[in-house]
Design a protein around this motif. Structure first.
Motif, PDB file in Angstrom:
ATOM      1  N   LEU A  63      -1.945 -26.134  -5.225  1.00 33.51           N
ATOM      2  CA  LEU A  63      -2.009 -26.069  -6.685  1.00 33.51           C
ATOM      3  C   LEU A  63      -2.218 -24.656  -7.188  1.00 33.51           C
ATOM      4  N   LEU A  64      -2.490 -23.724  -6.282  1.00 31.82           N
ATOM      5  CA  LEU A  64      -2.571 -22.317  -6.699  1.00 31.82           C
ATOM      6  C   LEU A  64      -1.215 -21.829  -7.213  1.00 31.82           C
ATOM      7  N   GLN A  65      -0.141 -22.459  -6.755  1.00 30.91           N
ATOM      8  CA  GLN A  65       1.186 -22.097  -7.258  1.00 30.91           C
ATOM      9  C   GLN A  65       1.304 -22.451  -8.741  1.00 30.91           C
ATOM     10  N   GLU A  66       0.786 -23.620  -9.133  1.00 35.78           N
ATOM     11  CA  GLU A  66       0.795 -23.992 -10.541  1.00 35.78           C
ATOM     12  C   GLU A  66       0.006 -22.989 -11.371  1.00 35.78           C
ATOM     13  N   VAL A  67      -1.160 -22.609 -10.859  1.00 34.51           N
ATOM     14  CA  VAL A  67      -2.007 -21.643 -11.563  1.00 34.51           C
ATOM     15  C   VAL A  67      -1.263 -20.318 -11.719  1.00 34.51           C
ATOM     16  N   GLU A  68      -0.618 -19.869 -10.659  1.00 29.63           N
ATOM     17  CA  GLU A  68       0.094 -18.588 -10.693  1.00 29.63           C
ATOM     18  C   GLU A  68       1.240 -18.609 -11.705  1.00 29.63           C
ATOM     19  N   LEU A  69       1.926 -19.733 -11.814  1.00 32.04           N
ATOM     20  CA  LEU A  69       3.032 -19.824 -12.767  1.00 32.04           C
ATOM     21  C   LEU A  69       2.519 -19.831 -14.212  1.00 32.04           C
ATOM     22  N   VAL A  70       1.355 -20.427 -14.441  1.00 30.61           N
ATOM     23  CA  VAL A  70       0.739 -20.337 -15.766  1.00 30.61           C
ATOM     24  C   VAL A  70       0.423 -18.874 -16.083  1.00 30.61           C
ATOM     25  N   GLN A  71      -0.111 -18.154 -15.094  1.00 32.87           N
ATOM     26  CA  GLN A  71      -0.394 -16.732 -15.278  1.00 32.87           C
ATOM     27  C   GLN A  71       0.887 -15.934 -15.541  1.00 32.87           C
ATOM     28  N   LEU A  72       1.953 -16.302 -14.850  1.00 26.92           N
ATOM     29  CA  LEU A  72       3.229 -15.606 -15.017  1.00 26.92           C
ATOM     30  C   LEU A  72       3.754 -15.776 -16.442  1.00 26.92           C
ATOM     31  N   TYR A  73       3.705 -16.997 -16.955  1.00 27.04           N
ATOM     32  CA  TYR A  73       4.091 -17.227 -18.359  1.00 27.04           C
ATOM     33  C   TYR A  73       3.259 -16.334 -19.280  1.00 27.04           C
ATOM     34  N   ASP A  74       1.954 -16.343 -19.054  1.00 28.15           N
ATOM     35  CA  ASP A  74       1.038 -15.579 -19.891  1.00 28.15           C
ATOM     36  C   ASP A  74       1.368 -14.086 -19.838  1.00 28.15           C
ATOM     37  N   ALA A  75       1.657 -13.564 -18.647  1.00 26.20           N
ATOM     38  CA  ALA A  75       1.939 -12.138 -18.482  1.00 26.20           C
ATOM     39  C   ALA A  75       3.225 -11.735 -19.200  1.00 26.20           C
ATOM     40  N   VAL A  76       4.269 -12.543 -19.061  1.00 25.61           N
ATOM     41  CA  VAL A  76       5.559 -12.214 -19.685  1.00 25.61           C
ATOM     42  C   VAL A  76       5.458 -12.251 -21.203  1.00 25.61           C
ATOM     43  N   PHE A  77       4.889 -13.302 -21.741  1.00 25.45           N
ATOM     44  CA  PHE A  77       4.840 -13.423 -23.202  1.00 25.45           C
ATOM     45  C   PHE A  77       3.862 -12.420 -23.816  1.00 25.45           C
ATOM     46  N   THR A  78       2.839 -12.051 -23.082  1.00 26.03           N
ATOM     47  CA  THR A  78       1.953 -10.992 -23.567  1.00 26.03           C
ATOM     48  C   THR A  78       2.702  -9.671 -23.621  1.00 26.03           C
TER      49      THR A  78
END
Length: 460
Positions: free
Chosen positions: A157-172
């Protein structure tokens, strides 16, 4: 008189400024893909029909663009099939290939074909066009780009967490602060279908539920009834339509609803772990929210599912989405390979950034410097200067003819050139060039033999 040309509905031409803005989005996304360790691949624009058909549900299959076989394909169809006018029996005889509907299924095919060459978990990104025979509307096109990032070979489930972070990083990075990442789990939806007695109609249930924010509660219930889901079952699912509170509060309510469903409770447990981990790490500007009505109609999702909405106040559909698919490669013979992926909606992100005025002004400038052409000798000197500027990474050009000054300056204004270089007869005699700032009108003089001072001023 020749007929005015046109392009198919749902497709577009892109102007230079539109391409520059699209590239800005793509480069931002690509940068973060690579920062997060994803590697690029590309697949063909069309696949064998058998690769695509049956992977997206009935609605998805109808939206796949089929490619007619080359040559006289009709002559190879027997009379009985042809006269029946049945598209389902005729299609396999006249079409063996289709344009890709998304990048995920071709990726699964790629993994199976190249499994002995890959190191698992394999993290890939892919930025390529896809095609859907959909009804064109704002933000929805028949030809569009997807920007995908997937991981296969890990069920952590760390992959799910990382993808949430990836969304956050790109849109920021795109200054699109306040984006909303909606989160659900297909196991929860399976559990709900189970406890309301509609387990055998799971696909119909999820496809209808996924339309809640588009067509409203009553029409969703009507569609469920039309698909054979009983009124009693719909009434049992009623809490879904009015679920509120924080993410953890909604999950607590789901636990009460799903007490007798093992798979449903497993889905709740997964979401709890993802939410707690994200809260521990923190996000920059995005908001993570559980949305129990989020279904995403694609059949291959089996676990967590994501959908990203633009900040409040912007009327636009999802600008990103994805989820976990535990056995997508199994459809091609490679069993027990878990995967998860997300996609960024390039075209919708473009529309949102345009609406909010978030594109950098520099994107409107196709060149940094334009040299005015005063004649043959002056033009040659300008060409030499432009060569030196280009070596330093400065985008520069010489106007091709020594036409009227007014016309050349109008050209510079239309292209929003920030600096114009003037090398007339006197400047050539003094081995100088004059730079005019088009915003302020201020002029500076530099040596033709030492243009580095001008280059430094541009980078200051």
């Amino acid at each position: 008189m020749a007929k005015k040309p046109s392009i198919p509905k749902g497709t577009r031409d892109f102007s230079p400024i539109e391409v520059a803005r699209r590239n800005y989005i793509i480069q931002t996304i690509k940068k973060h893909f690579e920062i997060y360790g994803f590697q690029p691949i590309e697949t063909p624009s069309f696949e064998n029909s058998e690769t695509l058909m049956g992977k997206y549900g009935d609605e998805g299959d109808r939206l796949i663009f089929k490619i007619l076989n080359s040559g006289d394909f009709i002559s190879k169809v027997d009379d009985v099939t042809y006269s029946s006018k049945n598209s389902s029996s005729l299609l396999p005889k006249i079409s063996e290939k289709a344009l890709r509907y998304d990048l995920t299924v071709p990726f699964a095919r790629y993994v199976v074909m190249h499994q002995n060459e890959l190191d698992f978990p394999f993290k890939r990104y892919q930025i390529q066009p896809v095609w859907r025979a959909d009804r064109p509307q704002k933000g929805r096109f028949r030809e569009f780009y997807q920007c995908d990032a997937d991981v296969v070979g890990s069920n952590s489930l760390l992959q799910e967490v990382e993808l949430v972070q990836l969304y956050d990083a790109v849109f920021t990075d795109l200054k699109l602060e306040g984006s909303i990442i909606k989160l659900n789990n297909r196991k929860i939806l399976s559990g709900i279908a189970e406890v309301i007695g509609a387990k055998h109609l799971l696909v119909d249930f999820t496809v209808a539920l996924d339309k809640l924010d588009k067509i409203g509660e009553e029409k969703v219930k009507g569609e469920m009834q039309a698909k054979g889901i009983s009124e009693v079952a719909i009434a049992k699912a009623a809490p879904l339509f009015a679920m509120s509170g924080s993410s953890l509060e909604q999950l607590a309510k789901l636990k009460l609803l799903l007490t007798e469903s093992e798979i449903g409770m497993h889905g709740v447990s997964e979401l709890e772990e993802i939410i707690h981990t994200v809260e521990e790490i923190g996000l920059k500007t995005a908001n993570l929210q559980v949305d129990v009505t989020l279904a995403r109609g694609l059949n291959y999702y089996t676990g967590a599912i994501f959908e990203v909405s633009a900040p409040e106040g912007v009327h636009m559909g999802s600008i990103g989405g994805g989820g976990r698919y535990d056995d997508l490669t199994g459809i091609f013979g490679l069993k027990d390979v878990s995967g998860i992926g997300i996609s960024f909606g390039l075209d919708r992100i473009y529309l949102v950034l345009e609406e909010l005025g978030l594109f950098p002004e520099r994107l409107d400038q196709s060149i940094d410097v334009l040299c005015i052409n005063f004649g043959e000798k002056e033009g040659l000197a300008s060409l030499k200067l432009v060569g030196k500027l280009r070596e330093k990474g400065i985008k520069a050009e010489v106007y091709p003819t020594s036409t009227k000054m007014q016309k050349q300056m109008k050209y510079a204004n239309n292209r929003k050139v920030p600096y114009v270089v003037l090398i007339g007869e006197q400047e050539l005699s003094n081995q100088e060039f004059v730079v005019k700032n088009m915003d302020t009108g201020q002029q500076e003089t530099y040596s033709l033999n030492k243009p580095e001072a001008f280059v430094l001023s541009l980078r200051a």
